[in-house]
Design a protein around this motif. Structure first.
Motif, PDB file in Angstrom:
ATOM      1  N   LEU A 140       1.397  -1.207  -0.104  1.00 12.41           N
ATOM      2  CA  LEU A 140      -0.086  -0.140  -0.021  1.00 12.41           C
ATOM      3  C   LEU A 140       0.573   1.125   0.189  1.00 12.41           C
ATOM      4  N   GLY A 142       2.430   4.441   1.172  1.00 11.94           N
ATOM      5  CA  GLY A 142       2.385   5.846   2.348  1.00 11.94           C
ATOM      6  C   GLY A 142       2.478   4.094   3.690  1.00 11.94           C
ATOM      7  N   VAL A 143       2.884   3.058   3.728  1.00  9.94           N
ATOM      8  CA  VAL A 143       3.060   1.636   4.645  1.00  9.94           C
ATOM      9  C   VAL A 143       4.671   2.380   4.356  1.00  9.94           C
ATOM     10  N   TYR A 159       3.604   3.790   8.924  1.00  8.23           N
ATOM     11  CA  TYR A 159       2.873   4.216   7.811  1.00  8.23           C
ATOM     12  C   TYR A 159       3.119   5.954   8.274  1.00  8.23           C
ATOM     13  N   GLN A 163      -0.796   9.845   3.331  1.00  9.47           N
ATOM     14  CA  GLN A 163      -1.186   8.818   2.444  1.00  9.47           C
ATOM     15  C   GLN A 163      -1.838   7.741   3.470  1.00  9.47           C
ATOM     16  N   THR A 164      -2.267   7.160   4.157  1.00  7.65           N
ATOM     17  CA  THR A 164      -2.925   5.819   4.680  1.00  7.65           C
ATOM     18  C   THR A 164      -3.455   6.560   6.147  1.00  7.65           C
ATOM     19  N   GLY A 165      -4.312   4.944   6.022  1.00  5.58           N
ATOM     20  CA  GLY A 165      -4.398   5.538   7.549  1.00  5.58           C
ATOM     21  C   GLY A 165      -5.522   3.975   8.325  1.00  5.58           C
ATOM     22  N   ARG A 167      -7.892   3.395   8.851  1.00  2.88           N
ATOM     23  CA  ARG A 167      -9.253   2.195   8.419  1.00  2.88           C
ATOM     24  C   ARG A 167      -9.087   1.769   6.928  1.00  2.88           C
ATOM     25  N   THR A 168      -8.289   2.293   6.107  1.00  2.63           N
ATOM     26  CA  THR A 168      -7.390   1.548   4.828  1.00  2.63           C
ATOM     27  C   THR A 168      -7.045  -0.124   4.968  1.00  2.63           C
ATOM     28  N   PHE A 169      -6.119   0.102   6.565  1.00  6.29           N
ATOM     29  CA  PHE A 169      -5.595  -1.116   6.512  1.00  6.29           C
ATOM     30  C   PHE A 169      -6.688  -2.004   6.899  1.00  6.29           C
TER      31      PHE A 169
END
Length: 185
Positions: A140, A142-143, A159, A163-165, A167-169
């Protein structure tokens, strides 16, 4: 008029002002708001929150604490993110405020760990399952890295929060299928 949020440990006000002017805009540094001290951010995992009314109650309980500047409660991730003045209130008091209205709360991260999340996994029964989740998360954007712990049934993701967080994971983990079924985070 614009407000720039930055970390003084990484960049100086003057450097930001100069970058804005280099982009062709007028800029100046305004006097600091005397009511605005330092701000810490903590993330809490909340257990027992099932309905939107629960998240509203938690939000209300958090905002009653002097020093809480901003709070957000997410029902889907069972988490709260609180921006607060550490000289006025501490994260332990925030946890107690949540417990006082009948919910369980535990610390996920404080300030410097805002780029780390630990997720408990269900449906994972082997190292092979964990490796599948690890590889799926590592690609993913941002990881930075992923650590897995079969004994505890947990995954820790480092992360870039821009870029990500979490909820996405959770969506990725729960969307990952194996011959043994679906996983739950």
């Amino acid at each position: 008029k614009a407000r720039v949020v930055y970390r003084p440990a990484f960049v100086d006000e003057e450097v930001i002002r100069q970058a804005i002017e280099d982009a062709g805009f007028d800029s100046s540094i305004l006097e600091k708001d005397s009511n605005q001290g330092s701000t810490s951010i903590c993330r809490l995992r909340i257990k027992g929150m099932v309905f939107a009314s629960g998240s509203s109650s938690i939000l209300s309980a958090l905002r009653k604490n002097q020093g809480v500047r901003q709070a957000a409660v997410a029902l889907t991730t069972q988490e709260a993110e609180i921006h607060f003045d550490p000289l006025t209130v501490g994260y332990k008091q925030l946890i107690e405020a949540i417990k006082s209205i009948g919910f369980e709360a535990e610390l996920i991260s404080v300030e410097e760990e805002i780029d780390r999340v630990e997720l408990k996994l269900d449906g994972v029964h082997s190292t092979k399952c964990l490796k599948l989740i690890q590889v799926t998360l590592e690609v993913l954007p941002g990881v930075k890295s992923v650590e897995i712990d079969l004994q505890a049934g947990r995954v820790v993701v480092y992360y870039n929060p821009n870029q990500t967080g979490p909820r996405t994971f959770i969506e990725v983990i729960e969307g990952t299928n194996s011959s043994q079924g679906n996983y739950k985070a």
